[in-house]
Design a protein around this motif. Structure first.
Motif, mmCIF file in Angstrom:
data_model
loop_
_atom_site.group_PDB
_atom_site.id
_atom_site.type_symbol
_atom_site.label_atom_id
_atom_site.label_comp_id
_atom_site.label_asym_id
_atom_site.label_seq_id
_atom_site.Cartn_x
_atom_site.Cartn_y
_atom_site.Cartn_z
ATOM 1 N N PRO A 31 114.247 -24.269 11.479
ATOM 2 C CA PRO A 31 114.733 -23.452 10.356
ATOM 3 C C PRO A 31 116.173 -22.988 10.590
ATOM 4 N N PHE A 32 116.900 -22.830 9.458
ATOM 5 C CA PHE A 32 118.269 -22.332 9.547
ATOM 6 C C PHE A 32 118.522 -21.211 8.540
ATOM 7 N N THR A 33 117.937 -21.295 7.356
ATOM 8 C CA THR A 33 118.128 -20.262 6.338
ATOM 9 C C THR A 33 116.986 -19.248 6.408
ATOM 10 N N GLU B 99 109.117 -19.446 5.913
ATOM 11 C CA GLU B 99 108.115 -20.501 5.843
ATOM 12 C C GLU B 99 107.696 -20.968 7.237
ATOM 13 N N PHE B 100 108.684 -21.036 8.143
ATOM 14 C CA PHE B 100 108.392 -21.465 9.511
ATOM 15 C C PHE B 100 107.442 -20.472 10.192
ATOM 16 N N VAL B 101 107.742 -19.183 10.086
ATOM 17 C CA VAL B 101 106.920 -18.155 10.747
ATOM 18 C C VAL B 101 105.536 -18.090 10.126
ATOM 19 N N LYS B 102 105.450 -18.264 8.802
ATOM 20 C CA LYS B 102 104.137 -18.290 8.149
ATOM 21 C C LYS B 102 103.252 -19.378 8.739
ATOM 22 N N PHE C 285 116.737 -24.479 19.054
ATOM 23 C CA PHE C 285 116.368 -23.447 18.077
ATOM 24 C C PHE C 285 117.531 -22.470 17.940
ATOM 25 N N PRO C 286 117.947 -22.136 16.709
ATOM 26 C CA PRO C 286 119.112 -21.264 16.502
ATOM 27 C C PRO C 286 118.926 -19.891 17.162
ATOM 28 N N VAL C 287 119.948 -19.454 17.869
ATOM 29 C CA VAL C 287 119.903 -18.160 18.558
ATOM 30 C C VAL C 287 119.985 -17.027 17.532
ATOM 31 N N ASN C 288 119.223 -15.953 17.773
ATOM 32 C CA ASN C 288 119.225 -14.719 16.967
ATOM 33 C C ASN C 288 118.670 -14.904 15.563
ATOM 34 N N LEU C 289 118.137 -16.083 15.274
ATOM 35 C CA LEU C 289 117.614 -16.332 13.930
ATOM 36 C C LEU C 289 116.382 -15.455 13.630
ATOM 37 N N ASN D 174 105.827 -11.680 4.314
ATOM 38 C CA ASN D 174 107.258 -11.372 4.301
ATOM 39 C C ASN D 174 107.705 -10.958 5.708
ATOM 40 N N PRO D 175 107.661 -11.891 6.656
ATOM 41 C CA PRO D 175 107.947 -11.521 8.050
ATOM 42 C C PRO D 175 109.375 -11.063 8.299
ATOM 43 N N ASN D 176 110.287 -11.389 7.377
ATOM 44 C CA ASN D 176 111.696 -11.015 7.565
ATOM 45 C C ASN D 176 112.056 -9.721 6.851
ATOM 46 N N ASN D 177 111.056 -9.072 6.266
ATOM 47 C CA ASN D 177 111.279 -7.811 5.557
ATOM 48 C C ASN D 177 111.668 -6.710 6.536
ATOM 49 N N LYS D 178 112.198 -5.597 6.011
ATOM 50 C CA LYS D 178 112.479 -4.419 6.830
ATOM 51 C C LYS D 178 111.418 -3.365 6.522
ATOM 52 N N TYR D 179 110.818 -2.813 7.578
ATOM 53 C CA TYR D 179 109.702 -1.872 7.402
ATOM 54 C C TYR D 179 110.034 -0.513 8.016
ATOM 55 N N SER D 180 109.562 0.526 7.356
ATOM 56 C CA SER D 180 109.688 1.887 7.889
ATOM 57 C C SER D 180 108.367 2.616 7.663
ATOM 58 N N LEU D 181 108.127 3.639 8.434
ATOM 59 C CA LEU D 181 106.848 4.340 8.408
ATOM 60 C C LEU D 181 106.648 5.057 7.066
#
Length: 392
Positions: free
Chosen positions: A8-10, A16-19, A138-142, A216-223
């Motif tokens: 993955p790059f985008t 999709e990759f993490v799913k 694998f892209p670093v920091n992706l 949505n694994p790339n989402n930002k979560y807060s309590l």
């Protein structure tokens, strides 16, 4: 990476990759068999927990682990008997097709022999995982945001984990107290259920975030806001009263009731029986509780003379409604009547009459008095539940 797995790059490709493959891969897997025998002590307050820890230490049970020994069973049974905590017991085996779990008094012997058993259905015992960041190409920091999310959800010292534990503890305490309320038909504390319902809503908020992370694994979560934790933790409250005693001061003192454990362990009087002639020779009271070590116990007070009465059986929902008798130097006569109209009596016609009045809102928990070859003195112990207190 395998040749048929696209790197993955985008951001969309990352999602999709993490799913499909997760955020890491299993780098080590251990299979085998495990056996757990677990005593759970449910403590409602810090003071109760500290008291339990002191009892465990005094019994020679280390709080930081240790080796099994033949006398461990006796030690843990002694702690279960004296602890005011609600105690549960559970066994779990993995890796064996037909484990034949031992009885509770043989768990130590089973555990010591466990390594000699044949592992005929291996289970996953442990595993280690590694990040895809370490895979060549694998892209670093992706996966940085996903790493933050994983830490948010799994860090044992993070707010999400701590608040989740707090809510689960709150639910467990509310349910434990509510189960005690239901057992004794106590309905005067609606706050327990209202806070429990609020805690389930808050727990659903946390689980909803976990579910969302799956999609949505790339989402930002807060309590999220968790109002159930504003109430603190509940502690069971109760009161006991002793009736006047009737009879004289002969014999040895007895009291069937341990006030610190009686209600937390959902104890109830389930049977009363008398042996009598001219006097009441013996009083026999049978109790049941949720203690995993000794669920039924019998308290006998008096000698071996007299003829037996019928049993006054106090099945679920049936309680002692009234107690009356006659007394002088000894207990001359006793009569017990239950809430379903059944009764037993025993003894002669001497002594002065008495009526053991049950205070409003209380029930007969058990008995106290003095006894030797006869029942010298008699009294009842009454119990009453009160609304729980809340501590932050």
């Amino acid at each position: 990476m395998k040749s048929d797995v696209p790197v993955p790059f985008t951001e969309d490709q990352v999602i999709e990759f993490v799913k499909k493959y997760g955020d890491s891969y299993i780098s080590e897997l251990v299979t085998g068999a495990e056996y757990y025998a677990v005593y759970a002590f449910i403590c409602e307050t810090t003071e109760q927990r500290m008291s339990l820890e002191a009892q465990l230490t005094a019994s020679g049970i280390s709080l930081f682990g240790g080796s099994l020994s033949a006398d461990f069973q006796t030690k843990i049974e002694n702690v279960c008997k004296v602890s005011s905590s609600t105690v549960t017991f559970q066994q779990i085996v993995s890796g064996l097709k037909d484990p034949h779990l031992p009885s509770q008094d043989h768990i130590i012997d089973y555990a010591l022999r466990f390594f000699d058993l044949q592992i005929d259905n291996p289970a996953i015992i442990s595993y280690e995982s590694s990040s895809y960041d370490q895979v060549p190409g694998f892209p670093v920091n992706l996966l940085d945001q996903i790493r933050k999310n994983v830490s948010y959800f799994t860090d044992p010292n993070g707010d999400f984990t701590k608040k989740g534990i707090d809510i689960n503890e709150l639910i467990n305490q509310c349910e434990n107290i509510d189960n005690i309320y239901k057992f004794y038909n106590f309905t005067q504390d609606p706050k327990i259920n209202s806070v429990k319902e609020l805690a389930y809503i808050d727990l659903k908020k946390l689980k909803s975030q976990q579910d969302d992370f799956t999609y949505n694994p790339n989402n930002k979560y807060s309590l999220p806001d968790l109002p159930s934790l504003n109430e603190g933790k509940p502690a069971l409250q109760f009161n006991f009263k002793d009736s006047p005693t009737y009879g004289d001061d002969g014999g040895s003192v007895f009291n069937d009731i341990n006030q610190s454990t009686f209600l937390p362990k959902r104890t109830r009087l389930v049977n009363v029986k008398l042996y009598s002639g001219k006097y009441v020779d013996k009083l026999i009271a049978t109790y049941e509780c949720t203690d995993p070590i000794k669920r039924t116990y019998v308290c006998e007070h008096g000698g071996n003379g007299g003829g037996a009465s019928y049993d006054l059986q106090l099945t679920n929902g049936i309680w002692v409604k009234s107690i009356s008798g006659q007394s002088g130097k000894y207990i001359d006569h006793l009569t017990f009547e239950s809430s379903n109209g059944q009764s037993i009596s025993g003894g002669g016609n001497g002594g002065g009459a008495f009526q053991c009045q049950i205070p409003d809102g209380y029930f007969v928990a058990g008995f106290r008095g003095r006894s030797g070859s006869l029942l010298d003195q008699f009294g009842a112990v009454f119990a009453k539940l009160l609304p729980a207190t809340w501590q932050k």
